[in-house]
Design a protein around this motif. Structure first.
Motif, PDB file in Angstrom:
ATOM      1  N   LEU A 484       1.035  -1.276  -0.251  1.00  0.00           N
ATOM      2  CA  LEU A 484       0.090   0.130  -0.537  1.00  0.00           C
ATOM      3  C   LEU A 484       0.477   0.915   0.058  1.00  0.00           C
ATOM      4  O   LEU A 484       0.706   2.337  -0.719  1.00  0.00           O
ATOM      5  N   ALA A 485       1.628   1.514   1.130  1.00  0.00           N
ATOM      6  CA  ALA A 485       2.684   2.488   1.225  1.00  0.00           C
ATOM      7  C   ALA A 485       4.155   1.792  -0.063  1.00  0.00           C
ATOM      8  O   ALA A 485       4.448   0.739   0.178  1.00  0.00           O
ATOM      9  N   ALA A 486       4.567   3.204  -0.743  1.00  0.00           N
ATOM     10  CA  ALA A 486       5.254   2.706  -1.428  1.00  0.00           C
ATOM     11  C   ALA A 486       6.751   3.106  -0.875  1.00  0.00           C
ATOM     12  O   ALA A 486       7.956   4.007  -1.133  1.00  0.00           O
ATOM     13  N   HIS A 487       7.458   2.219  -0.242  1.00  0.00           N
ATOM     14  CA  HIS A 487       8.713   1.888   0.636  1.00  0.00           C
ATOM     15  C   HIS A 487      10.369   2.219  -0.690  1.00  0.00           C
ATOM     16  O   HIS A 487       9.359   1.426  -1.460  1.00  0.00           O
ATOM     17  N   LYS A 488      11.120   2.546  -0.282  1.00  0.00           N
ATOM     18  CA  LYS A 488      12.463   2.099  -1.080  1.00  0.00           C
ATOM     19  C   LYS A 488      12.416   0.620  -0.820  1.00  0.00           C
ATOM     20  O   LYS A 488      13.217   0.349   0.116  1.00  0.00           O
ATOM     21  N   LYS A 489      12.868  -0.076  -1.765  1.00  0.00           N
ATOM     22  CA  LYS A 489      12.828  -1.398  -2.000  1.00  0.00           C
ATOM     23  C   LYS A 489      14.767  -1.865  -1.742  1.00  0.00           C
ATOM     24  O   LYS A 489      14.244  -2.614  -0.313  1.00  0.00           O
ATOM     25  N   ASN A 490      15.341  -1.205  -1.671  1.00  0.00           N
ATOM     26  CA  ASN A 490      16.894  -1.179  -1.392  1.00  0.00           C
ATOM     27  C   ASN A 490      17.708  -0.559  -0.324  1.00  0.00           C
ATOM     28  O   ASN A 490      17.061   0.643  -0.291  1.00  0.00           O
ATOM     29  N   ALA A 491      17.783  -0.478   1.120  1.00  0.00           N
ATOM     30  CA  ALA A 491      18.282   0.461   1.844  1.00  0.00           C
ATOM     31  C   ALA A 491      18.883   1.448   1.716  1.00  0.00           C
ATOM     32  O   ALA A 491      19.566   1.075   0.668  1.00  0.00           O
ATOM     33  N   LEU A 492      18.952   2.382   2.180  1.00  0.00           N
ATOM     34  CA  LEU A 492      19.822   3.968   2.022  1.00  0.00           C
ATOM     35  C   LEU A 492      20.851   3.771   3.561  1.00  0.00           C
ATOM     36  O   LEU A 492      20.428   3.597   4.307  1.00  0.00           O
ATOM     37  N   TYR A 493      21.846   3.154   2.412  1.00  0.00           N
ATOM     38  CA  TYR A 493      22.896   3.574   3.874  1.00  0.00           C
ATOM     39  C   TYR A 493      24.235   4.384   3.634  1.00  0.00           C
ATOM     40  O   TYR A 493      23.707   4.775   2.097  1.00  0.00           O
ATOM     41  N   LEU A 494      24.937   5.493   4.623  1.00  0.00           N
ATOM     42  CA  LEU A 494      25.004   6.648   4.678  1.00  0.00           C
ATOM     43  C   LEU A 494      26.097   6.647   4.898  1.00  0.00           C
ATOM     44  O   LEU A 494      25.746   6.152   6.801  1.00  0.00           O
ATOM     45  N   ILE A 495      26.863   7.490   5.554  1.00  0.00           N
ATOM     46  CA  ILE A 495      27.323   7.889   6.463  1.00  0.00           C
ATOM     47  C   ILE A 495      27.537   9.134   7.192  1.00  0.00           C
ATOM     48  O   ILE A 495      27.837   9.719   6.240  1.00  0.00           O
TER      49      ILE A 495
END
Length: 500
Positions: A484-495
């Motif tokens: 139902l909700a459009a989440h990002k498929k692959n996680a966002l990894y940041l520093i």
């Protein structure tokens, strides 16, 4: 004689049926050919991202499109002009909800605000949510909770920044939003490592999965036995029971502490406090019962967590792939805060470029790309086509946001379009309706905008953000998870790098 009559009447009857079918076909919106009995069900039920699939179809068949899902007719709207016709001109016809099995079960048979069919009951419930739960005054009263949770979030991210660790922003933001929603709705703060928190997260995942599950009986009512044989109904019942026990525990805790008696007025306290006082004081036009309250808790529990987290993640994803744009937003925030050393929610009104960035992210990546489905309550003409009662209606916000007839350079991320034009994102501009419009516009719109804005502002004020070693902006995908909700498929990894 009988043979003669048959020879004479059969061609006439055949011609009548042919003409009638042609006339009916002419009144039906265009659409792709389907299979016998199941129609287009096989395509929609197996589509990874339904909104994108329907968007591609609309390029061929037009902004109003007809499909058949088993026994259920479906009309898909993919333009701002027709969205306005459905959500405003004929809002009274299209303001009800379909009775999907999973959603109805978890909403206590439509006793909530999101999935309840349009009725006198729903109208009264809407008044309660508007006046007591999500008014601007009530949203403002939760400001100290938002500030406290954001300070905790900053401290958590700072620990990663001090050691240059890679941070999973998806997990971090989901944890942050669910904690915030728990405090606002239930007055509870679950420790991130505790058993209660694990239980909460499990329930959230299970509920989200059930909401988006495919039940064959939704499209073939006589085939509910298939859902039972597959184990889906059993899983739904189990999830419902666990959620019900969770809500009941929260209610019992509130009743035991009797915090309601210490409140200055009926609207003080968390949302569950308010609902209990309204129930026991019989101060509503409807007699609230515990199932009504649990249905509303479900909306806040699931809807609030999903949509806020998705909006923050998409905005941050877009900014890290456009470093110059991120620096521009950060410069505006840091110049405004100056020597104060702290960002207040009141500052958001002065951050025009930040608001433009968030609005543009909501345009291209709306948390609910198909909004919530509607159903027609009576026959209605839309763009010269006939929409019959009980027709399922999808308004494809994803497609509308990419309509070149409405948006200039629709596929480009251009926040400036929100600086140069006064575009209202709260349901009045039908090319930009991330929270819906009309009677069924999201009642939590002020809460959502306030939380998304202050969260992103603080992330950008306190930290500079880098991609992990060896990762370039071109490596960041924009794939969407189904649901139902459009989440990002692959996680966002940041520093994160501490700025101050």
């Amino acid at each position: 004689m009988i043979l003669f009559l048959l020879l004479v009447t059969l061609p006439i009857v055949s011609l009548y049926i042919l003409l009638k079918n042609r006339a009916a076909k002419a009144l039906t919106p265009p659409g792709p050919p389907g299979l016998p009995l199941i129609g287009h069900l096989h395509q929609l039920s197996t589509s990874t991202n339904l909104h994108e699939f329907l968007w591609q179809l609309s390029k061929k068949y037009g902004p109003i499109m007809y499909l058949k899902l088993g026994s259920v007719p479906l009309v898909v709207i993919s333009s701002a002009k027709l969205a306005k016709e459905v959500l405003k001109t004929h809002d009274n016809v299209f303001c009800s909800r379909p009775k999907f099995v999973g959603q109805q079960k978890l909403s206590y048979d439509g006793l909530d605000i999101a999935f309840s069919p349009y009725s006198d009951y729903w109208r009264e419930l809407r008044k309660i949510t508007t006046l007591h739960l999500f008014s601007q005054k009530k949203v403002q009263s939760f400001s100290p909770i938002r500030e406290d949770e954001i300070s905790r979030l900053v401290a958590k991210i700072s620990s990663f920044a001090s050691t240059s660790q890679v941070l999973n922003l998806n997990e971090t933001m989901t944890s942050f939003t669910s904690t915030l929603i728990c405090r606002v709705a239930f007055g509870e703060r679950y420790d991130e490592e505790g058993s209660k928190r694990r239980r909460f997260d499990e329930l959230l995942r299970e509920a989200q999965a059930m909401m988006a599950s495919f039940f064959i009986s939704d499209y073939f009512p006589g085939f509910s036995w298939v859902d039972k044989l597959s184990g889906l109904m059993s899983q739904l019942e189990k999830t419902f029971k666990r959620l019900d026990e969770f809500y009941q525990e929260l209610i019992d805790e509130h009743l035991d502490f009797d915090r309601r008696n210490t409140a200055e007025n009926d609207d003080d306290g968390d949302i569950l406090d308010v609902l209990i006082r309204l129930k026991e004081g019989r101060s509503c036009s409807i007699d609230l019962n515990w199932e009504n309250i649990k249905g509303l808790l479900m909306n806040i529990f699931i809807g609030g967590t999903e949509t806020i987290a998705a909006a923050v993640i998409w905005t941050m994803t877009i900014l890290v792939t456009r470093p110059n744009m991120m620096e521009k937003v950060q410069a505006q925030i840091r110049e405004l805060v100056g020597r104060k050393g702290k960002l207040n929610e009141d500052d958001l009104q002065k951050l025009s470029y930040l608001r433009a960035v968030i609005n543009e992210a909501l345009r291209l990546y709306p948390p609910l790309p198909l909004l919530l489905p509607r159903t027609a309550t009576e026959k209605c003409m839309v763009e010269g086509y006939e929409v019959l009662p009980k027709t399922l209606v999808y308004v494809n916000m994803w497609a509308i946001a990419r309509d070149p007839k409405y948006w200039e350079n629709p596929d480009e991320f251009l926040p400036e379009r929100f600086l140069h034009e006064n575009i209202d994102v709260r349901g009045q501009e039908f090319g930009m309706i991330p929270f819906g419009s009309g009677r069924r516009v999201c009642p939590g719109i002020f809460m959502g905008l306030a939380t998304v804005g202050v969260t992103i502002a603080n992330l950008l004020y306190y930290f500079d953000w880098e991609l992990p070693h060896g990762v370039t902006p071109q490596d960041i995908d924009m794939d969407v998870l189904p649901g139902l909700a459009a989440h990002k498929k692959n996680a966002l990894y940041l520093i994160p790098r501490k700025h101050i």
